[in-house]
Design a protein around this motif. Structure first.
Motif, PDB file in Angstrom:
ATOM      1  N   GLN A  44      -1.285 -10.725  13.279  1.00 23.95           N
ATOM      2  CA  GLN A  44      -1.905  -9.991  12.902  1.00 23.95           C
ATOM      3  C   GLN A  44      -1.415  -8.669  13.702  1.00 23.95           C
ATOM      4  O   GLN A  44      -1.929  -8.792  14.556  1.00 23.95           O
ATOM      5  CB  GLN A  44      -2.884 -10.286  12.364  1.00 23.95           C
ATOM      6  N   ARG A  46      -2.321  -4.807  13.750  1.00 19.14           N
ATOM      7  CA  ARG A  46      -3.222  -3.196  12.540  1.00 19.14           C
ATOM      8  C   ARG A  46      -1.690  -1.841  13.104  1.00 19.14           C
ATOM      9  O   ARG A  46      -1.892  -1.904  14.272  1.00 19.14           O
ATOM     10  CB  ARG A  46      -4.160  -2.690  12.888  1.00 19.14           C
ATOM     11  N   SER A  74       2.653  -6.584   4.407  1.00 20.15           N
ATOM     12  CA  SER A  74       1.717  -6.258   4.537  1.00 20.15           C
ATOM     13  C   SER A  74       0.010  -7.045   4.099  1.00 20.15           C
ATOM     14  O   SER A  74       0.789  -6.874   3.298  1.00 20.15           O
ATOM     15  CB  SER A  74       1.293  -4.525   3.979  1.00 20.15           C
ATOM     16  N   SER A  76      -3.050  -4.867   3.846  1.00 18.99           N
ATOM     17  CA  SER A  76      -3.967  -4.225   3.351  1.00 18.99           C
ATOM     18  C   SER A  76      -2.943  -3.723   2.324  1.00 18.99           C
ATOM     19  O   SER A  76      -3.938  -2.884   0.861  1.00 18.99           O
ATOM     20  CB  SER A  76      -4.121  -2.825   4.693  1.00 18.99           C
ATOM     21  N   ASP A  77      -1.801  -3.868   1.794  1.00 29.53           N
ATOM     22  CA  ASP A  77      -1.588  -2.845   0.730  1.00 29.53           C
ATOM     23  C   ASP A  77      -0.331  -3.412   0.817  1.00 29.53           C
ATOM     24  O   ASP A  77       0.864  -3.313   0.661  1.00 29.53           O
ATOM     25  CB  ASP A  77      -0.993  -1.032   0.772  1.00 29.53           C
ATOM     26  N   GLU A 175      -3.944   3.486   8.126  1.00 30.88           N
ATOM     27  CA  GLU A 175      -4.195   1.930   8.902  1.00 30.88           C
ATOM     28  C   GLU A 175      -4.143   0.821   8.146  1.00 30.88           C
ATOM     29  O   GLU A 175      -4.597   0.691   6.963  1.00 30.88           O
ATOM     30  CB  GLU A 175      -5.390   1.632   9.915  1.00 30.88           C
ATOM     31  N   GLN A 176      -3.465  -0.088   8.617  1.00 33.40           N
ATOM     32  CA  GLN A 176      -2.892  -1.074   7.670  1.00 33.40           C
ATOM     33  C   GLN A 176      -2.829  -2.200   8.424  1.00 33.40           C
ATOM     34  O   GLN A 176      -2.157  -2.273   9.876  1.00 33.40           O
ATOM     35  CB  GLN A 176      -1.756  -1.271   7.000  1.00 33.40           C
ATOM     36  N   ASP A 177      -3.604  -3.073   8.117  1.00 34.54           N
ATOM     37  CA  ASP A 177      -2.959  -4.834   8.740  1.00 34.54           C
ATOM     38  C   ASP A 177      -1.801  -5.627   7.621  1.00 34.54           C
ATOM     39  O   ASP A 177      -1.836  -5.730   6.793  1.00 34.54           O
ATOM     40  CB  ASP A 177      -4.501  -5.812   7.986  1.00 34.54           C
TER      41      ASP A 177
END
Length: 481
Positions: A44, A46, A74, A76-77, A175-177
């Protein structure tokens, strides 16, 4: 296709948004390593993404990645982030790679004898740099002779090593994970076993170590490690055939083996290490994963000088000249992986080293062999080598044809025991290779029929004695023979 040109082509679709590189920070990583020499890597990261179409370059990846296996999503999204393209390249710091961006620009080149040249770089071809050093002067410099370069500003961001380039579309900025997964070669694990046999040769202690080797071109910090034992079917690719020099470092973990969880995975065995594991590139690390004490065991001796059996394809009804055959008496150590023996564990395939204590208490190596994947409850037999004090020889004493369809063959096997105090029981396998229709018509010792083509004798020889075994086999051949 250059990314700048690609952005122009995509402009009608995405509003001509400018593509930028996104910076990533590594978060969590897991390694699932297969004994065939490959690993599934999941991590993972970020990333800070802009809205629209952006280019992301990830550099901290394995050099042996199989590009066709890369997955990226993604966390997160997932609905609003899509991968449009992904590509892999390995950057090198050779002269060609360094000079390529500066074609048509002025550069300074120093060659191996120290002479320097300055001029416009016209082209790179056939391993040569074409340099215009004056209005009417052009020189050709072999790329192999270059020892120094002075390149014009602005300097290019040189990042040697592997790169994974992603073209993403993101519906929101921030930001996204994200999770990256891929298969890579150059990561392997094997099982190595240390066996100590007691003085009476009736029991043994066993310790199994996972030997994890990393030659993937990158290191892994605090990874969740899983090991898969068994023959997983894979189609080999060029990336998975990548190999480098042998081990550069060795380290050993002293954690207790109860930190290794064992469970089934489909038709395979999976070993999960409970604690995070770190391993550098070109490092080999060992982790204890199984142990047992006072496991019931036994030594057997084998004298095998009978011809190999390759199948009954046609009768062999003619005499074959066979003189005296001398062969080694092999020493074999046997034990069970079942719970009743004192072990109660699966043993993945690996190398086994067997030791025994000398009179001064020092453990000395007495043999080395390999064990196949052995599930709990299976019997394991290890070949320790030739017995020094036991010898044997085999001779064909008679061959006769009583008719066109019937033949008889006789053998004598002599076994000697030069031990001073201990008797030895020696197993003697005999293969009846001439034809499938056979019977033993005379034997000086009892035998056991092992299968349709072989029998087995068990002869005990007293200390300093010799025993002789004789038998006669009769073959009946078919009419058309």
């Amino acid at each position: 296709m250059p990314l700048r040109l690609l952005s122009l082509l995509l402009a009608p679709l995405f509003g001509g948004l400018l593509m930028v590189s996104a910076q990533a920070s590594q978060n969590e990583i897991s390694l699932t390593v297969y004994s065939a020499g490959a690993a599934l890597i999941r991590e993972q990261r970020r990333l800070t993404l802009d809205e629209g179409v952006i280019s992301v370059t990830l550099r901290d990846i394995a050099a042996t990645v199989d590009p066709s296996s890369v997955t990226f999503k993604s966390l997160s999204d997932p609905a609003g982030t899509a991968v449009l393209e992904q590509s892999y390249r390995y950057n090198t710091l050779d002269a060609y790679a360094l000079l390529a961006p500066y074609v048509t620009k002025t550069v300074e080149i120093t060659v191996s004898d120290g002479e320097g040249f300055s001029g416009e770089l016209l082209s790179l071809r056939d391993d040569k740099a074409v340099l215009q050093t004056g209005p009417n002067e052009i020189i050709f410099i072999s790329l192999y002779d270059i020892r120094g370069l002075a390149l014009p500003a602005p300097a290019i961001d040189y990042n040697p090593g592997p790169e994974l380039r992603l073209l993403l579309r993101s519906e929101r900025a921030g930001e996204q994970d994200l999770e990256l997964g891929y298969l890579a070669g150059g990561i392997n694990w094997t099982a190595d076993y240390h066996v100590t046999l007691n003085a009476e040769e009736s029991a043994l202690d066993l310790k199994g170590m996972v030997t994890l080797s990393n030659h993937s071109g990158r290191g892994y910090e605090n990874a969740a490690l899983k090991l898969v034992a068994g023959g997983v079917s894979r189609i080999e690719t060029e990336a998975e055939e990548f190999a480098q020099e042998r081990t550069m470092a060795m380290s050993e973990a002293a954690d207790e083996i109860d930190s290794v969880a064992r469970r089934d995975l489909s038709e395979y065995k999976l070993y999960a290490i409970a604690r995070p594991v770190s391993i550098a590139d070109r490092e080999t690390k060992q982790i204890e994963f199984v142990s047992g004490a006072d496991i019931a065991a036994g030594i057997t001796y084998i004298f095998d000088s009978s011809p190999a059996f390759r199948g009954y394809y046609s009768p062999i009804d003619y005499i074959e000249g066979r003189g005296i055959t001398r062969a080694e008496v092999r020493t074999r150590l046997g034990f069970s992986t079942g719970g009743e023996s004192g072990l109660g564990a699966d043993l993945p395939a690996g190398r086994v080293r067997v030791y025994q204590a000398d009179d001064d208490g020092a453990n000395l190596l007495i043999g080395e062999d390999v064990v196949r994947h052995s599930a709990q409850g299976e019997d394991v037999t290890l070949d320790l080598g030739a017995a020094f004090d036991l010898t044997g020889e085999r001779v064909q004493t008679d061959f006769s044809a009583t008719s066109r369809r019937v033949a008889r063959e006789s053998f004598e096997i002599r076994l000697r025991n030069r031990k001073a105090d201990d008797s030895a029981t020696i197993i003697v396998p005999e293969r009846l290779y001439r034809w499938r229709d056979w019977r033993i018509i005379e034997s000086s010792a009892p035998f056991v029929k092992v299968d349709n083509a072989s029998i087995e004798f068990e002869i005990t020889v007293a200390p300093g004695a010799e025993e002789s075994l004789t038998y006669t086999v009769e073959y009946r051949f078919p009419e058309e023979a």
